[in-house]
Design a protein around this motif. Structure first.
Motif, PDB file in Angstrom:
ATOM      1  N   SER A  53       0.707  -1.180  -0.240  1.00 44.22           N
ATOM      2  CA  SER A  53       0.011   0.158   0.018  1.00 44.22           C
ATOM      3  C   SER A  53       0.909   1.196   0.093  1.00 44.22           C
ATOM      4  CB  SER A  53      -0.888   0.011   1.137  1.00 44.22           C
ATOM      5  OG  SER A  53      -1.823   1.221   1.195  1.00 44.22           O
ATOM      6  N   ASP A  54       2.038   1.005   0.509  1.00 44.11           N
ATOM      7  CA  ASP A  54       2.908   2.413   0.559  1.00 44.11           C
ATOM      8  C   ASP A  54       3.405   2.922  -0.707  1.00 44.11           C
ATOM      9  OD1 ASP A  54       2.763   2.402   3.464  1.00 44.11           O
ATOM     10  OD2 ASP A  54       4.620   1.595   3.740  1.00 44.11           O
ATOM     11  N   VAL A  55       3.598   2.050  -1.643  1.00 43.46           N
ATOM     12  CA  VAL A  55       4.029   2.439  -2.921  1.00 43.46           C
ATOM     13  C   VAL A  55       2.666   3.232  -3.699  1.00 43.46           C
ATOM     14  CG1 VAL A  55       4.616   1.444  -5.272  1.00 43.46           C
ATOM     15  CG2 VAL A  55       5.703   0.604  -3.093  1.00 43.46           C
ATOM     16  N   TYR A  56       1.603   2.399  -3.370  1.00 43.70           N
ATOM     17  CA  TYR A  56       0.271   3.099  -4.060  1.00 43.70           C
ATOM     18  C   TYR A  56      -0.076   4.441  -3.465  1.00 43.70           C
ATOM     19  CZ  TYR A  56      -0.726  -1.748  -5.759  1.00 43.70           C
ATOM     20  OH  TYR A  56      -0.524  -2.950  -6.165  1.00 43.70           O
ATOM     21  N   ALA A  57       0.252   5.001  -2.351  1.00 44.04           N
ATOM     22  CA  ALA A  57       0.277   5.910  -1.642  1.00 44.04           C
ATOM     23  C   ALA A  57       1.046   7.164  -2.258  1.00 44.04           C
ATOM     24  CB  ALA A  57       0.358   5.794  -0.103  1.00 44.04           C
ATOM     25  N   MET A  58       2.017   6.515  -2.794  1.00 48.16           N
ATOM     26  CA  MET A  58       3.052   7.598  -3.170  1.00 48.16           C
ATOM     27  C   MET A  58       2.730   7.817  -5.024  1.00 48.16           C
ATOM     28  SD  MET A  58       4.808   8.045  -0.597  1.00 48.16           S
ATOM     29  CE  MET A  58       6.174   9.257  -1.094  1.00 48.16           C
ATOM     30  N   GLY A  59       1.730   7.349  -5.272  1.00 50.49           N
ATOM     31  CA  GLY A  59       1.331   7.145  -6.780  1.00 50.49           C
ATOM     32  C   GLY A  59       2.239   6.480  -7.658  1.00 50.49           C
ATOM     33  N   GLY A  60       2.879   5.144  -7.060  1.00 50.38           N
ATOM     34  CA  GLY A  60       3.321   4.497  -7.758  1.00 50.38           C
ATOM     35  C   GLY A  60       3.048   2.914  -8.080  1.00 50.38           C
ATOM     36  N   GLU A  61       3.761   2.129  -8.632  1.00 49.44           N
ATOM     37  CA  GLU A  61       3.248   0.745  -8.930  1.00 49.44           C
ATOM     38  C   GLU A  61       4.403  -0.072  -8.414  1.00 49.44           C
ATOM     39  OE1 GLU A  61       0.775  -0.795 -10.173  1.00 49.44           O
ATOM     40  OE2 GLU A  61      -0.354   1.072 -10.408  1.00 49.44           O
ATOM     41  N   PRO A  62       4.227  -1.227  -7.513  1.00 45.16           N
ATOM     42  CA  PRO A  62       5.398  -1.935  -6.958  1.00 45.16           C
ATOM     43  C   PRO A  62       5.871  -2.953  -8.170  1.00 45.16           C
ATOM     44  CG  PRO A  62       2.825  -3.029  -6.453  1.00 45.16           C
ATOM     45  CD  PRO A  62       2.806  -1.579  -7.260  1.00 45.16           C
ATOM     46  N   ALA A  63       7.076  -3.036  -8.135  1.00 42.11           N
ATOM     47  CA  ALA A  63       7.836  -3.911  -8.962  1.00 42.11           C
ATOM     48  C   ALA A  63       8.637  -5.103  -8.249  1.00 42.11           C
ATOM     49  CB  ALA A  63       8.858  -3.171  -9.531  1.00 42.11           C
ATOM     50  N   VAL A  64       9.131  -4.980  -7.171  1.00 43.21           N
ATOM     51  CA  VAL A  64      10.010  -6.123  -6.554  1.00 43.21           C
ATOM     52  C   VAL A  64       9.739  -6.187  -5.117  1.00 43.21           C
ATOM     53  CG1 VAL A  64      12.098  -7.171  -6.174  1.00 43.21           C
ATOM     54  CG2 VAL A  64      11.686  -6.092  -8.323  1.00 43.21           C
ATOM     55  N   ALA A  65       9.612  -7.326  -4.574  1.00 38.61           N
ATOM     56  CA  ALA A  65       9.374  -7.400  -3.120  1.00 38.61           C
ATOM     57  C   ALA A  65      10.356  -8.563  -2.466  1.00 38.61           C
ATOM     58  CB  ALA A  65       7.798  -7.707  -2.753  1.00 38.61           C
ATOM     59  N   LEU A  66      10.479  -8.087  -1.190  1.00 36.83           N
ATOM     60  CA  LEU A  66      11.383  -9.274  -0.361  1.00 36.83           C
ATOM     61  C   LEU A  66      10.631  -9.474   0.837  1.00 36.83           C
ATOM     62  CD1 LEU A  66      14.976  -7.580  -0.980  1.00 36.83           C
ATOM     63  CD2 LEU A  66      13.929  -9.578  -1.847  1.00 36.83           C
ATOM     64  N   ASN A  67      10.513 -10.748   1.166  1.00 33.67           N
ATOM     65  CA  ASN A  67      10.121 -11.132   2.338  1.00 33.67           C
ATOM     66  C   ASN A  67      10.856 -10.859   3.700  1.00 33.67           C
ATOM     67  OD1 ASN A  67       7.785 -12.654   1.700  1.00 33.67           O
ATOM     68  ND2 ASN A  67       8.927 -14.315   1.141  1.00 33.67           N
ATOM     69  N   ILE A  68      10.177 -10.515   4.829  1.00 33.09           N
ATOM     70  CA  ILE A  68      10.707 -10.245   6.068  1.00 33.09           C
ATOM     71  C   ILE A  68      10.079 -10.972   7.079  1.00 33.09           C
ATOM     72  CG2 ILE A  68      11.448  -8.601   7.928  1.00 33.09           C
ATOM     73  CD1 ILE A  68      11.133  -6.485   5.675  1.00 33.09           C
ATOM     74  N   ALA A  69      10.548 -11.943   7.794  1.00 35.15           N
ATOM     75  CA  ALA A  69       9.887 -12.891   8.338  1.00 35.15           C
ATOM     76  C   ALA A  69      10.705 -13.338   9.713  1.00 35.15           C
ATOM     77  CB  ALA A  69       9.582 -14.211   7.689  1.00 35.15           C
ATOM     78  N   CYS A  70       9.782 -13.372  10.860  1.00 36.57           N
ATOM     79  CA  CYS A  70      10.296 -13.780  12.284  1.00 36.57           C
ATOM     80  C   CYS A  70       9.193 -14.954  12.510  1.00 36.57           C
ATOM     81  CB  CYS A  70      10.404 -12.816  13.373  1.00 36.57           C
ATOM     82  SG  CYS A  70      11.134 -11.195  12.835  1.00 36.57           S
ATOM     83  N   PHE A  71       9.959 -16.011  13.093  1.00 37.52           N
ATOM     84  CA  PHE A  71       9.269 -17.296  13.362  1.00 37.52           C
ATOM     85  C   PHE A  71       9.980 -18.270  14.451  1.00 37.52           C
ATOM     86  CE2 PHE A  71       7.543 -21.535  12.136  1.00 37.52           C
ATOM     87  CZ  PHE A  71       6.256 -21.060  11.881  1.00 37.52           C
ATOM     88  N   PRO A  72       9.015 -18.521  15.324  1.00 32.49           N
ATOM     89  CA  PRO A  72       9.488 -19.260  16.399  1.00 32.49           C
ATOM     90  C   PRO A  72       9.802 -20.847  16.127  1.00 32.49           C
ATOM     91  CG  PRO A  72       6.938 -18.853  16.700  1.00 32.49           C
ATOM     92  CD  PRO A  72       7.637 -18.324  15.560  1.00 32.49           C
ATOM     93  N   ALA A  73      10.754 -21.432  16.815  1.00 34.75           N
ATOM     94  CA  ALA A  73      11.165 -22.850  16.579  1.00 34.75           C
ATOM     95  C   ALA A  73      10.035 -23.772  16.986  1.00 34.75           C
ATOM     96  CB  ALA A  73      12.478 -22.933  17.170  1.00 34.75           C
ATOM     97  N   ALA A  99      11.383 -11.862  -4.679  1.00 34.46           N
ATOM     98  CA  ALA A  99      12.517 -12.320  -5.219  1.00 34.46           C
ATOM     99  C   ALA A  99      13.227 -12.743  -3.864  1.00 34.46           C
ATOM    100  CB  ALA A  99      13.369 -11.226  -5.866  1.00 34.46           C
ATOM    101  N   GLY A 100      12.570 -13.334  -2.895  1.00 30.86           N
ATOM    102  CA  GLY A 100      13.400 -13.997  -1.828  1.00 30.86           C
ATOM    103  C   GLY A 100      13.079 -13.079  -0.528  1.00 30.86           C
ATOM    104  N   GLY A 101      14.077 -13.101   0.362  1.00 32.17           N
ATOM    105  CA  GLY A 101      13.842 -12.508   1.586  1.00 32.17           C
ATOM    106  C   GLY A 101      14.761 -12.844   2.683  1.00 32.17           C
ATOM    107  N   HIS A 102      14.427 -12.635   3.878  1.00 27.27           N
ATOM    108  CA  HIS A 102      15.228 -13.031   4.966  1.00 27.27           C
ATOM    109  C   HIS A 102      14.372 -13.575   6.213  1.00 27.27           C
ATOM    110  CE1 HIS A 102      18.990 -13.493   7.397  1.00 27.27           C
ATOM    111  NE2 HIS A 102      18.685 -12.807   8.306  1.00 27.27           N
ATOM    112  N   THR A 103      14.649 -14.564   7.116  1.00 29.58           N
ATOM    113  CA  THR A 103      13.973 -15.058   8.218  1.00 29.58           C
ATOM    114  C   THR A 103      14.787 -15.286   9.219  1.00 29.58           C
ATOM    115  OG1 THR A 103      12.357 -16.334   6.676  1.00 29.58           O
ATOM    116  CG2 THR A 103      12.202 -16.882   8.930  1.00 29.58           C
TER     117      THR A 103
END
Length: 311
Positions: A53-73, A99-103
């Protein structure tokens, strides 16, 4: 500071914007949070829609995204898989590439995205351009914070829960595209600071005052009832404190103020549209966004002592 950094932190805008060339600028944003619903896949969808939504709020279009995740064992990895699948589906719906991300391991699940989008510099929206005479339009109903709090307390009706989830999962893409060729002077999306907090940022950035007509606010079913019961998320009280002396609540009742300060998840766009284009904007939004109640909720006025005035 940098000559190509068009938007930084100066007005607490929704994303950073970096000029690449005369005709192209890059939008960069990041958002993640703890679950607001029980279903992992749905949580992934909501978290992704919120970040995009932040990209749309700036009048733009999203192109690439990366995951950000935290997860309990202690949780089964399939839960994380469902969260990521929900996020991936929403990124695909937006027409962007995941295109990937980090956990990292953490005691509580958290998920979101870092998103890169693009916009022409001359088509960029910021939260700082509102002008007296503009009409304020909100493209999604309020009340997601109240209802998710009600869900956790097992006091939200199923109709309310379903409506809130449908709203949070909906991309702001169609609303943005509906009005992108009109005179939109300012825009922000309504998330954690609530309508009052994000409206205040718009008013401060543009050195104007926003008048909000409380009887015209679109509200999710059941949210007002929860507010009247006092089942209010803690963030609403922090948002009211943040607005402080800049908020004139007039003769609004306590529950109405709670709706205005209710922290939203994946809320709608708050648009300041030139008065001459208000009718066109309404027609375009009715055609593109009829599934969710949007509304004209106020107007932009010359700066007064109070930045937000509730009528």
């Amino acid at each position: 500071e940098h000559e190509n950094l068009i938007v930084g932190t100066e007005t607490s805008d929704d994303a950073a914007v970096y000029r690449i060339s005369r005709d192209l600028a890059m939008i960069q944003t990041l958002d993640f949070f703890t679950p607001v619903v029980d279903d992992p896949y749905t949580f992934g969808e909501i978290a992704a829609a919120n970040a995009l939504s932040d990209v749309y709020a700036m009048g733009g279009e999203p192109a690439v995204a990366l995951n950000i995740a935290c997860f309990p064992a202690c949780l089964d990895a399939s839960v994380l898989g469902d969260i990521l699948a929900g996020g991936a589906a929403k990124v695909k719906e937006a027409g962007a590439v995941l295109a990937g991300g980090h956990t990292v391991q953490d005691e509580e699940p958290k998920y979101g995205l870092s998103v890169t989008g693009f916009v022409r510099p001359d088509r960029l929206w910021t939260n700082g351009g509102a002008r007296p005479g503009d009409v304020l339009i909100l493209t999604k109903p309020l009340g997601t914070g109240l209802i998710t709090t009600g869900i956790k307390a097992e006091m939200a009706a199923q109709e309310s829960a379903d409506a809130a989830i449908a709203s949070m999962k909906t991309l702001n893409r169609d609303a943005k595209r509906a009005v992108e060729n009109l005179q939109v002077h300012a825009c922000t999306d309504i998330t954690g600071f609530g309508l009052a907090g994000h409206g205040l940022e718009m008013a401060r950035a543009g050195n104007v005052t926003l008048e909000i007509f409380r009887e015209q606010l679109p509200i999710l079913p059941g949210a007002a009832d929860l507010a009247r019961m006092g089942l209010v998320p803690a963030g609403a009280y922090r948002n009211r404190e943040y607005a402080g002396a800049d908020l004139d609540t007039g003769d609004a009742q306590e529950w109405e103020v709670d709706l205005l300060t209710d922290p939203q998840t994946s809320g709608g766009l708050l648009l300041a549209v030139d008065g001459q284009d208000a009718g066109k904007a309404a027609q375009a939004l009715e055609k593109a966004c009829s599934a969710l109640p949007w509304a004209v909720i106020g107007r932009v006025c010359p700066a007064r002592e109070k930045k937000i005035i509730i009528r």
